[in-house]
Every structure is written in C-alpha cells, then in structure tokens.
Write a protein that holds these residues in place. Structure first.
Motif: not given
Length: 403
Positions: A209-213, A217-219, A224-227
C-alpha cells in the motif's frame, strides 16, 4: 495569456490526481509561452515561493492569508484567466477569485465532494454554486463527471482529459507470477477496509500500500498488523511503484471523479480490480473486474487527522473482491488476457488526448465582463465599509476624543 491557478491543495510538492492534472495543463501552457502562476497550500510550516520550470508557485500555509495572497496576485498581474480548482472545500478561494476577477473565472471540477453543489458535496453552498454556474467555463476530466455537473448544476462542462500519461511506448510491467497486489492512498474513503480484508484472505500473497494524502495513522496500523502487507513511502514517479505491481486494487467507497491511476496501471499492462464508484467505471474503459460496492452516503460530524470527514461505512460484500483476486492470480490465461486488453484500451484512450486542448479552450473564451481588478482591502477597511453613516460619525468622534 496570463494564467493564475489557485487551490487549497499542495503544488510544491504536488499531492493527488487533481494537482497532477492541473500541473500537466499548466506545464503545457508555460511551454507555449503563457505566464503561469499558482497560489496554493503549503505542506510545511512556512510560506514558500518556488520556481518549478516556467511555473511560479506560491505556497501559503494559512487559508486567510492564502486568500489575501490570491487577491494581491490578481491585482498585480491582472490575469486573463483565474483557474479555481475544486480542492477548495470552504469555497473561500472561489469567492475571493470572483470578487477580484469576476468574469474571468474557469472552474476545474475534479472532486465532487468539494463542489458547492450536488448530492456528493460535503459543503453545499448555493451562492458558491452560482459563482461556478456563472463561470466562463467549467472543466471536467471525464464524461461521467460532465454528466454529473450537467444534472446538478445545469451547466454543460468542457470535458478535457489532462495529458498526464507521458509519451509512448509505456513500459510493460504486469507479471502473472510475481509482484505485489497494490493499493494507492489507503484510507477509509478509498476502501482500505476492503483491501485489508482481501489481504487477510491471501496470507501467501504479497500486498503493498502506497501511503497517500488520505492515509491516517489508524490506516497504517491496520495494514501493518497484516504480515503480508508492506507499507510504501512516497516515490518520485508512478513507475517506481507500478513496476513491482502484479495487480492494482481500487476499492473506493466514495464517489470518484475519474481514476487516473487506473489508467496509468492499465497502460503498463497491470490489471486493475476497481469498485463501480462514479468515474472509475469510465476509467476502466470496458475492461473486466469492476466490483459493486455500497457507497459511503453519510459522514460523521468530525474530521480525521488528514482533515477529511469520517465516512459511515456500510458492511461490504468481500467475496466478489476475493474471487476477482483469486481468478487473476490463479489463471495465467485470464491474467494475460486482462493485461493485454487493459493496455490496448488504455492506449486507445490516451491516443485521443491532445495537450493543446486546454490552451485552445482558454483561447476560445470571452470574459463575461471586462472589469478593473478589485482593490485589495485590509480587514479594517472591509469592516469600515459595513458601517452606516451614523456609526462612522460615532467612530470618528471617539477617535478624536481618544487623540
């Protein structure tokens, strides 16, 4: 021509499809010899003026000061056209542009949630809608959004798609047996919940997943909880991330104006599984793997850390998404056929684009009225102008008494 564009999005650096689209138009205009200036939001803590090629970009952090800066630039350079991008949720820049350059407004209609009209509007405003209605032109980047504008504003939009895709040949990235299943800008309105559920169903497959605008933090914590999910930071160009993609998932639950990144992936032979929300179906250009979703119809009266309203999400049927992913990662023949058709459809779509279309549209317009630019007044002057003669006389007596 002298062109001034204003938006409440960041242009230095650019963030989001609307910004990239506008910059593509401005780049062509500047290269054609037109003077182009941008007044937009600042990402950092300080205001900044930057020269980006032939473009002059004024990034202003504070909204009130941004509006004042816009008025000052209109007065100083007397632009032939003021382009107001829809990324202006409070409609402050739209009002300021109309005050200072009435008759020379062109509205760039990218994001329906930010329009002052229509059922998707987060901040409907009849007076601001009238300004858009009376603009010299309203520009939409797709036919679907053009129809939306016609239906809810009663105006025929100029449909001009931005030339953001570069020149052929485009690299071929899609690979059946390697790479990750990708999502761009994972956030609630873009369907991060659907993406996370799909990733959890395929623990043996790599997702990214490419972090965007819109990413909160919750997203990030959710993913991040998924290995098997990798979070990606910003990249210089879209090829830096698409070159490692096996599939692109676009499970948007809000109403999309178009789907620029869908077109970019398809040009590179990366199959796209998208929702059927708004203009995403148009971006898919008749290819397969369009999945119905229950759109976000209501938003809470609160904002997340990215200043986006929080949607009230309906329970989604995840099985069609799982089946679509399973089909494309398990059947080479279907994968390669979808990759080939996606690329062919996208190449045909892009072949019709002409970078000069926007310039020709501006050249064809006639200002509604030729007026001198409005004088930029201080806050004090604006308050004085609202006083009655009796109130002004009383204020004058008080000032004389004080002195």
């Amino acid at each position: 021509m002298r062109i001034l564009l204003t938006s409440n999005a960041s242009y230095a650096p650019p963030r989001g499809g609307s910004t990239r689209s506008n910059l593509a138009w401005l780049k062509h205009l500047a290269e054609a010899g037109h003077r182009c200036t941008v007044v937009s939001a600042a990402v950092g803590e300080h205001d900044e003026t930057r020269q980006a090629g032939a473009l002059e970009i004024h990034s202003v952090r504070d909204l009130e000061r941004r509006a004042s800066e816009l008025a000052g630039h209109i007065q100083a350079c007397t632009p032939d056209w003021v382009l107001v991008s829809s990324e202006d949720l409070t409609h402050v820049l739209l009002r300021e542009a109309n005050q200072a350059a009435r008759g020379r407004i062109v509205y760039l209609a990218h994001t329906p949630q930010f329009f002052p009209f229509g059922p998707e509007a987060w901040n409907p405003d009849p007076k601001a809608a009238d300004i858009v209605r009376n603009a010299c032109a309203v520009v939409a980047i797709g036919s679907h959004m053009g129809e939306y504008i016609q239906r809810y504003l009663g105006v025929t939009a100029r449909v001009i798609h931005p030339p953001i895709y570069g020149a052929p040949p485009w690299p071929l990235f899609g690979r059946f047996d390697s790479g990750y299943v990708l999502m761009i800008n994972p956030c609630r309105v873009k369907g991060v919940g659907i993406f996370a559920e799909v990733a959890a169903r395929f623990p043996e497959i790599s997702f990214a997943a490419l972090v965007g605008w819109g990413t909160t933090t919750a997203d990030q914590h959710l993913l991040a909880a998924l290995p098997n999910v990798r979070l990606l930071g910003s990249v210089p160009g879209i090829d830096d991330v698409l070159s490692h993609a096996r599939l692109l998932l676009m499970p948007s639950i809000w109403y999309e104006g178009f789907g620029l990144v869908a077109m970019e992936a398809m040009l590179r032979g990366v199959p796209v599984i998208s929702s059927d929300s708004g203009g995403l179906k148009e971006a898919k250009t008749g290819t397969r793997f369009v999945v119905p979703v229950k759109p976000a119809e209501h938003y809470r009266q609160e904002f997340d850390e990215t200043r986006m309203p929080i949607p009230v999400e309906a329970v989604q049927d995840i099985e069609p998404w799982v089946e679509a992913v399973k089909t494309l990662i398990a059947d080479r023949e279907i994968y390669e056929e979808e990759a080939r058709l996606s690329r062919e459809h996208a190449v045909r779509f892009v072949a019709k684009l002409n970078a000069a279309d926007f310039e020709r549209m501006l050249a064809s317009l006639t200002p509604a009225e030729r007026t001198e630019p409005a004088v930029v007044r201080s806050v004090a002057e604006q308050r004085l102008s609202g006083l009655s003669p009796a109130q002004r006389a009383l204020l004058l007596r008080r000032l004389k008494h004080r002195n």
